[in-house]
Design an enzyme around this catalytic site. Structure first.
Site, PDB file in Angstrom:
ATOM      1  N   ASP A 171      17.285   1.610   2.239  1.00 26.22           N
ATOM      2  CA  ASP A 171      18.099   1.951   3.398  1.00 26.22           C
ATOM      3  C   ASP A 171      18.456   0.737   4.245  1.00 26.22           C
ATOM      4  O   ASP A 171      17.769  -0.265   4.216  1.00 26.22           O
ATOM      5  CB  ASP A 171      17.315   2.881   4.333  1.00 26.22           C
ATOM      6  N   ARG A 192      11.435  11.237   6.752  1.00 36.09           N
ATOM      7  CA  ARG A 192      12.022  10.797   5.484  1.00 36.09           C
ATOM      8  C   ARG A 192      11.341   9.568   4.905  1.00 36.09           C
ATOM      9  O   ARG A 192      11.589   9.201   3.762  1.00 36.09           O
ATOM     10  CB  ARG A 192      13.537  10.609   5.604  1.00 36.09           C
ATOM     11  N   PRO A 205      14.531   7.676  28.761  1.00 36.39           N
ATOM     12  CA  PRO A 205      15.504   6.586  28.617  1.00 36.39           C
ATOM     13  C   PRO A 205      14.941   5.215  29.012  1.00 36.39           C
ATOM     14  O   PRO A 205      15.474   4.190  28.625  1.00 36.39           O
ATOM     15  CB  PRO A 205      16.662   6.991  29.527  1.00 36.39           C
ATOM     16  N   GLU A 240      15.309  15.581  35.916  1.00 35.25           N
ATOM     17  CA  GLU A 240      15.553  14.157  36.203  1.00 35.25           C
ATOM     18  C   GLU A 240      14.428  13.243  35.705  1.00 35.25           C
ATOM     19  O   GLU A 240      14.521  12.035  35.794  1.00 35.25           O
ATOM     20  CB  GLU A 240      15.748  13.948  37.710  1.00 35.25           C
TER      21      GLU A 240
HETATM   22  N1  ADE Z   1      15.671  11.564  27.571  1.00 36.05           N
HETATM   23  C1  ADE Z   1      16.825  11.385  28.220  1.00 36.05           C
HETATM   24  N2  ADE Z   1      17.517  10.351  27.720  1.00 36.05           N
HETATM   25  C2  ADE Z   1      16.767   9.850  26.693  1.00 36.05           C
HETATM   26  C3  ADE Z   1      16.924   8.772  25.788  1.00 36.05           C
HETATM   27  N3  ADE Z   1      18.002   7.986  25.797  1.00 36.05           N
HETATM   28  N4  ADE Z   1      15.952   8.548  24.894  1.00 36.05           N
HETATM   29  C4  ADE Z   1      14.837   9.329  24.858  1.00 36.05           C
HETATM   30  N5  ADE Z   1      14.638  10.351  25.690  1.00 36.05           N
HETATM   31  C5  ADE Z   1      15.586  10.621  26.600  1.00 36.05           C
END
Ligand code: ADE
Length: 228
Positions: free
Chosen positions: A168, A153, A88, A115
């Protein structure tokens, strides 16, 4: 293109990879996708891959040993490739990053769980850290599927008709969202297909579509700003 997916949950990818578009592309040899279980690189009877964070805190972290061994093992088989870590905290995926990835000959996608990763994994492997959005998933697997879907794709021959990828949303220099589209019937519950689309005048149709795309893009930008 070859894509390697490194995960603790290989079974999550079974039906995804055999699905219609990807399954056909793999069968035709247009894309080679392999899934490797990180746990195969863990040691001991328990094949441990995670442990508690030093200094305390919730959850478990992926240990460096099995992850680094797994990445290096896969890289030894078929070359280093472009290593992507799904997390994330990474740079946020968009169509230009998807295009950038689609030009690579080989991608290695490293999925996390628990985590997160021990920091030394990043220090040793220097991956391209990518996030699919500002929210937290329970692991990188779904994010890896998003990347495989969006990248594959764009590969020649995968879609069947190349023009549709080029038209697209977010493609092209202006990165516009696609405007409204219609198919049969010409009238449904009193709603009519715009006359211009039935006119056969391709220049007018292209102008109308561009106008609608600009409009849809502007409204989307406004909506995103309001939500912030
Ligand atoms: N792993 C956990 N959350 C994620 C996200 N938002 N993007 C990529 N990998 C992740």
């Amino acid at each position: 293109m070859r894509i390697d997916i490194l995960t603790l949950f290989p079974e999550m990818f079974t039906s995804f990879l055999d699905g219609s578009l990807l399954g056909a592309a793999r069968a035709a040899g247009l894309i080679d996708i392999r899934v490797t279980d990180i746990r195969d690189f863990a040691e001991g009877v328990h094949r441990q891959v995670d442990d508690r964070p030093f200094g305390g805190g919730p959850g478990m972290l992926l240990m460096p040993g099995p992850v680094v061994d797994c990445v290096e093992g896969v890289q030894r088989q078929a070359g280093a490739g472009h290593l992507v870590m799904l997390t994330p905290g990474g740079r946020r995926l968009d169509q230009s990053i998807v295009e950038e990835l689609s030009r690579k000959e080989r991608i290695v996608l490293l999925c996390g769980r628990y985590e997160g990763f021990d920091e030394r994994i990043k220090e040793i492997l220097s991956p391209d850290e990518i996030s699919i959005g500002d929210y937290v998933l329970s692991g990188g697997e779904v994010a890896a599927m998003v990347i495989v879907d969006a990248v594959s794709r764009l590969l020649p021959g995968v879609l069947g008709h190349e023009e549709s990828a080029r038209q697209d949303s977010f493609s092209g220099a202006e990165r516009l969202v696609e405007g409204p589209q219609y198919t049969r019937p010409r009238e449904y519950r009193g709603l009519h297909v715009p006359d211009v689309l039935l006119s056969g005048d391709h220049k007018r149709i292209a102008a109308w579509r561009h106008e609608r795309a600009v409009d849809a893009t502007r409204r989307r930008t406004l909506q995103t700003t309001i939500n912030k």
